[in-house]
Enzyme design. Structure first.
Site, PDB file in Angstrom:
ATOM      1  N   ASN A  10      -0.203   1.592  -5.579  1.00  0.00           N
ATOM      2  CA  ASN A  10       0.538   2.760  -6.083  1.00  0.00           C
ATOM      3  C   ASN A  10       0.412   3.870  -5.041  1.00  0.00           C
ATOM      4  OD1 ASN A  10       1.652   4.885  -7.433  1.00  0.00           O
ATOM      5  ND2 ASN A  10       0.010   5.082  -8.948  1.00  0.00           N
ATOM      6  N   LYS A  12       2.009   6.600  -4.879  1.00  0.00           N
ATOM      7  CA  LYS A  12       2.267   7.952  -5.398  1.00  0.00           C
ATOM      8  C   LYS A  12       3.248   8.675  -4.456  1.00  0.00           C
ATOM      9  CE  LYS A  12      -2.137   7.611  -7.669  1.00  0.00           C
ATOM     10  NZ  LYS A  12      -3.253   8.254  -8.329  1.00  0.00           N
ATOM     11  N   HIS A  96       2.294   5.990 -16.071  1.00  0.00           N
ATOM     12  CA  HIS A  96       1.110   6.393 -15.305  1.00  0.00           C
ATOM     13  C   HIS A  96       0.576   7.712 -15.865  1.00  0.00           C
ATOM     14  CE1 HIS A  96      -1.460   7.742 -12.058  1.00  0.00           C
ATOM     15  NE2 HIS A  96      -1.543   6.473 -11.711  1.00  0.00           N
ATOM     16  N   GLU A  98      -0.503  10.281 -14.484  1.00  0.00           N
ATOM     17  CA  GLU A  98       0.039  11.480 -13.829  1.00  0.00           C
ATOM     18  C   GLU A  98       1.409  11.821 -14.400  1.00  0.00           C
ATOM     19  OE1 GLU A  98      -0.512  10.149  -9.791  1.00  0.00           O
ATOM     20  OE2 GLU A  98      -2.676  10.326 -10.077  1.00  0.00           O
ATOM     21  N   GLU A 168      -6.191   2.185 -16.926  1.00  0.00           N
ATOM     22  CA  GLU A 168      -6.603   3.194 -15.952  1.00  0.00           C
ATOM     23  C   GLU A 168      -7.262   4.367 -16.673  1.00  0.00           C
ATOM     24  OE1 GLU A 168      -4.227   2.705 -12.018  1.00  0.00           O
ATOM     25  OE2 GLU A 168      -3.308   4.243 -13.253  1.00  0.00           O
ATOM     26  N   GLY A 174      -8.515   8.718  -8.764  1.00  0.00           N
ATOM     27  CA  GLY A 174      -8.593   9.659  -7.650  1.00  0.00           C
ATOM     28  C   GLY A 174      -9.886  10.452  -7.602  1.00  0.00           C
ATOM     29  N   SER A 213      -9.950   4.420  -8.722  1.00  0.00           N
ATOM     30  CA  SER A 213     -10.915   4.405  -7.619  1.00  0.00           C
ATOM     31  C   SER A 213     -11.325   2.999  -7.183  1.00  0.00           C
ATOM     32  CB  SER A 213     -12.141   5.259  -7.967  1.00  0.00           C
ATOM     33  OG  SER A 213     -11.752   6.618  -8.145  1.00  0.00           O
TER      34      SER A 213
HETATM   35  P1  PGA Z   1      -6.835   5.775  -7.330  1.00  0.00           P
HETATM   36  O1  PGA Z   1      -5.487   5.809  -8.211  1.00  0.00           O
HETATM   37  O2  PGA Z   1      -7.033   4.338  -6.898  1.00  0.00           O
HETATM   38  O3  PGA Z   1      -6.565   6.695  -6.191  1.00  0.00           O
HETATM   39  O4  PGA Z   1      -7.931   6.225  -8.219  1.00  0.00           O
HETATM   40  C1  PGA Z   1      -5.164   4.758  -9.081  1.00  0.00           C
HETATM   41  C2  PGA Z   1      -3.869   5.055  -9.773  1.00  0.00           C
HETATM   42  O5  PGA Z   1      -3.587   6.223 -10.061  1.00  0.00           O
HETATM   43  O6  PGA Z   1      -3.074   4.138 -10.068  1.00  0.00           O
END
Ligand code: PGA
Length: 252
Positions: A10, A12, A96, A98, A168, A174, A213
């Site tokens: 992903n 983003k 997601h 976000e 998630e 993140g 992460s």
């Molecule tokens: P990250 O993000 O691996 O940077 O924690 C995962 C995601 O948002 O799908």
């Protein structure tokens, strides 16, 4: 039924078309040697065509990070599933955290999106997960059940297993604070049981990924755990060597 692990990148809002092209030039030769794992790249809309072109003739698939539920209409700024199909996309990430948190994506919208994505012939990667406050309050299972029940409500039982679920936990995204293998496996087992209440066969066949992460250093132990069928990777998917190492860790 065996579930082939899936590792999805992903990206983003990262990578221009040129950057996506360079990443894939580095990544695809190594990815050609992967066995027993599927790989998907989820670039921003603007780099989808570039990624699809570069991945042509390889086993690596490409998915969008969002999609609208209507095939066309007066929805300024949105992109539909048939448009993604025309490009040659394989799937779309939906729900997601976000998008839920920053862009107001609701379970009601997801209840329309997931079946629309499937109906168009794409694979939805549906993200679910609890916030830190919800976990601390002992409400993780309640949140997962509510999201899965609502978001999959309009998917016919016989198509449930075509959806990919990504567990998630929001507190792990993140933050560098990965869920422990036990936390991830436990939540994923619960998510599978929530799907099994609708259809046990579909639950056994549905791939449920972990995200939050994930990096090369922890991908192996996470994906080796019972029931964890791969990973949705954000930050660590931006660098080709690191992402390839994660894909290798997912290979069975
Ligand atoms: P990250 O993000 O691996 O940077 O924690 C995962 C995601 O948002 O799908």
């Amino acid at each position: 039924m065996p579930r082939t692990p899936l590792v999805a990148a992903n990206w983003k809002m990262h990578k221009t078309r040129a950057e996506a092209g360079s990443f894939l030039d580095e990544f695809l030769p190594g990815a050609a040697d992967l066995v027993g794992v599927e790989v998907a790249i989820c670039p921003p809309f603007t780099a989808l065509a570039t990624a699809i072109e570069r991945c042509g003739g390889t086993a690596v698939t490409v998915a969008a990070q969002n999609v609208h539920d209507e095939p066309a209409g007066a929805f300024t700024g949105e992109v539909s599933a048939p448009m993604l199909v025309e490009l040659g996309a394989w799937g779309a990430v939906v729900g997601h955290s976000e998008r839920r948190r920053l862009f107001g994506e609701t379970d009601a919208a997801l209840a329309r999106k997931v079946p629309a994505v499937l109906a168009a012939g794409l694979v939805p990667i549906l993200c679910v997960g609890e916030s830190e406050a919800e976990r601390d309050g002992g409400r993780t299972e309640e949140v997962l059940e509510r999201q899965l029940d609502a978001d999959l409500a309009a998917v016919p039982d016989e198509r449930l297993a075509e959806a990919v679920i990504a567990y998630e936990p929001i507190w792990a995204i993140g933050t560098g604070r990965t869920a422990t293998v036990e936390q991830a496996a436990e939540a994923i087992a619960f998510a599978r049981s929530a799907i099994a209440r609708r259809d046990a066969g579909a639950a056994a066949a549905t791939r449920i990924l972990y995200g939050g992460s994930v990096k090369a250093a922890n991908a192996g132990e996470l994906m080796a755990a019972e029931g964890i069928d791969g990973a949705l990777v954000g930050g660590a998917s931006l660098q080709s060597e690191e992402f390839l190492a994660i894909c290798e860790a997912g290979s069975r």
